[in-house]
Enzyme design. Structure first.
Site, PDB file in Angstrom:
ATOM      1  N   GLU A  24       1.833  -0.566  -4.984  1.00  0.00           N
ATOM      2  CA  GLU A  24       0.840   0.447  -5.319  1.00  0.00           C
ATOM      3  C   GLU A  24       1.603   1.766  -5.372  1.00  0.00           C
ATOM      4  O   GLU A  24       1.900   2.363  -4.341  1.00  0.00           O
ATOM      5  CB  GLU A  24      -0.263   0.519  -4.250  1.00  0.00           C
ATOM      6  CG  GLU A  24      -1.387   1.408  -4.710  1.00  0.00           C
ATOM      7  CD  GLU A  24      -2.072   2.201  -3.599  1.00  0.00           C
ATOM      8  OE1 GLU A  24      -3.204   2.632  -3.824  1.00  0.00           O
ATOM      9  OE2 GLU A  24      -1.487   2.414  -2.523  1.00  0.00           O
ATOM     10  N   ASP A  43       0.834  -1.203   0.000  1.00  0.00           N
ATOM     11  CA  ASP A  43       0.000   0.000   0.000  1.00  0.00           C
ATOM     12  C   ASP A  43       0.872   1.258   0.000  1.00  0.00           C
ATOM     13  O   ASP A  43       1.853   1.342   0.742  1.00  0.00           O
ATOM     14  CB  ASP A  43      -0.863  -0.033   1.273  1.00  0.00           C
ATOM     15  CG  ASP A  43      -1.939   1.032   1.275  1.00  0.00           C
ATOM     16  OD1 ASP A  43      -2.827   0.965   0.421  1.00  0.00           O
ATOM     17  OD2 ASP A  43      -1.886   1.931   2.142  1.00  0.00           O
TER      18      ASP A  43
END
Ligand code: NOJ
Length: 535
Positions: free
Chosen positions: A275, A201
């Site tokens: 990401e 993330d």
């Protein structure tokens, strides 16, 4: 033949645990609910699942506010349930990716609670970004959080802490070696429990520089960084050229260390996908240099119009840029942060584009429910839970629409998802899009996905490069056909609203909608559809 290592040309199914299947009637999906439906996932024909966070969390941001990264939140089950899920997936031949959230913790994490108590200048505060207020009491700089409102929250003794997201998500200070040591412990913990890799993330966000500098347009920048905010592409592009808190060189050192950790597991082929929506796009290739991560998400398709030139540019650029570092691209049409592709570009178009990208080299990510052709759920403001809705006083509706639970079976909402009241309401209008209905309908989106994924496995999983045959650089008339050849397969997409004749040799394998007729020795591709031929 399957390519090796497993992740190179994989199809990976993203599960948002809260929305997949509720096994205990509390209205929220959970780990046993996923385990009991893994056969469905396997039968889709994917190689792996990626699970959005299921760790201990006050759930202020759908679990991306992690209070204990090495435990399971009771709303999802416990560690034994996680182990059962992983083992069952492996039995079914599916790999499992966990989500790791290194940019921030929840404010309920013991480190942050200790930092609040310990006070200014303490070792506990040095794990986060705490700074004194300006002399007039204002925050250290003017940054706006990605969820709206200031990026700083003041604590009792007057200091501020940085949070690029919600105030309940304090950013970690990666200059402090204790932070990496703790994350390496977490990576080992989940790999030792059996996971096969990670989705990282905000992978580009860990290292911050110039934390005290103001930005000339902090509000514009915050909007430009959101996948669910529509913005003029040129304006977005210019704002994204310099994001003071993303894509600093220091992040690469972290991933080099992590790569050594992953590789220490040898033939388990542990992989990680970043990401990292960075600009200009060439910067993304730095994350997948041979000694860093294995994949980086290509977010450009999540905002691209259904337009031949736009799609050609995004796809061609991604293939070519990745090739410079000997990596393969990734493709995603939907995820839990963006509007669902069927709502964004239309349902015929979404089916066509899925078939188009399934033929491309690299890995494809499918967001659970995408295979059913689900649109965004229709929600009243009173249903919304996304922190960005609250932090922008409702100006930005947020991402809940994409997170409405999966309709499984039966005629009445919530269609078997839960015996209780689902955490977000499922519209009765989804009654024709349940797994059960679509399984029995040869024309359904679900059938198309299964069929296409099986054909991809059979014909395309290690076929090398594509050769464009119709594109803006091959005499294409504006926005009609886009096509490429890969191995023995020709993939043709008709983006227009009229059927289009084209010269293509070979036998039809699959078409995303309607039927392919022959006319004057040519094939007629239906409007807004994509077809595969084999020669
Ligand atoms: C990206 C995640 O996908 C999103 O859901 C989350 O809100 C932010 N990172 C913050 O963790």
């Amino acid at each position: 033949m399957k390519s090796s290592p497993w992740w190179k040309e994989a199809t990976i199914y993203q599960i948002y645990p809260r929305s997949f299947f509720d096994s205990n009637g509390d209205g929220e999906g959970d780990l046993p609910g996923i385990t009991s439906n893994l056969e469905y996932v396997q039968q889709l024909g994917v190689d792996a699942i990626w699970l959005s966070p299921f760790y201990t969390s006050p759930n202020k941001d759908g679990g991306y506010d992690v209070a204990d990264p090495r435990d399971v939140d009771p709303r999802f089950g416990d560690l034994e349930d996680a182990k059962k899920l992983i083992d069952r997936a492996h039995q079914l031949g599916l790999r499992v990716l966990a989500d790791i959230v290194p940019n921030h913790f929840s404010d309920q994490h013991i480190w942050f609670q200790a930092a609040l108590k310990a006070g200014r200048g303490s070792a506990e505060r040095a794990r986060f970004h705490f700074y004194d207020a300006n002399s007039d009491g204002t925050p250290p700089n003017n940054w706006i959080s990605l969820f709206g409102g200031p990026s700083w929250t003041q604590v009792e003794d007057g200091q501020y802490y940085l949070h690029l997201f919600d105030s309940s998500q304090p950013d970690l200070n990666w200059d402090n070696p204790e932070v990496n040591a703790d994350f390496e412990k977490t990576l080992h913990f989940w790999i030792d429990l059996g996971v096969d890799g990670f989705r990282i993330d905000v992978a580009h966000g860990l290292v911050k520089e110039d934390v005290l500098k103001n930005h000339p347009d902090p509000q514009g920048l915050s909007n430009a960084l959101r996948l669910d905010v529509d913005m003029d592409p040129e304006k977005r592009n210019s704002l994204l050229q310099s994001v003071p808190y993303f894509d600093r060189q220091g992040v690469h050192e972290i991933y080099r260390k992590w790569r050594l950790l992953f590789d220490s597991y040898g033939d388990r082929e542990i992989m990680a996908v970043a990401e990292a929506w960075v600009h200009p796009p060439v910067n993304a290739t730095r994350y997948v240099r041979p000694d860093e991560l294995h994949q980086v998400f290509n977010f450009d398709l999540l905002t691209a119009d259904f337009d031949a030139s736009v799609l050609y540019d995004v796809i061609d650029r991604s293939i070519n840029l990745n090739a410079t570092v000997n990596a393969l691209p990734t493709w995603a049409l939907s995820n839990h942060d963006s509007p669902r592709v069927a709502s964004r570009i239309g349902s015929d178009q979404a089916r066509a584009l899925a078939l188009f990208v399934f033929g491309l080299p690299g890995s494809t990510y499918i967001f659970a429910g995408q295979e059913l052709g689900l649109p965004d759920g229709e929600l009243a403001d009173s249903d919304r839970q996304d922190p960005s809705f609250f932090r922008t006083n409702g100006e930005i509706k947020g991402r809940d629409g994409a997170r409405v639970p999966i309709p499984w079976n039966g005629e009445i909402a919530p269609f078997g998802f839960s015996t209780g009241k689902p955490w977000l309401p499922i519209s009765q209008s989804w009654s024709e899009m349940t797994v059960e209905k679509e399984s029995n309908d040869a024309k359904s989106s679900l059938h198309l996905y299964k069929n296409a994924l099986a054909l991809r496995r059979e014909h395309l999983s290690s076929q090398g490069e594509i050769e464009w045959t119709e594109s803006p650089h091959h005499g294409l008339k504006s926005n009609e056909l886009l096509s490429y050849k890969r191995g023995a397969i020709s993939v043709i997409m008709n983006l227009s609203n009229e059927p289009q004749e084209c010269d293509v040799a070979g036998k039809l394998l699959v078409v995303s909608a309607g039927t392919v007729d022959a006319h004057n020795g040519k094939k007629v591709i239906p409007a807004r559809s994509c077809a595969w031929f084999i020669s």
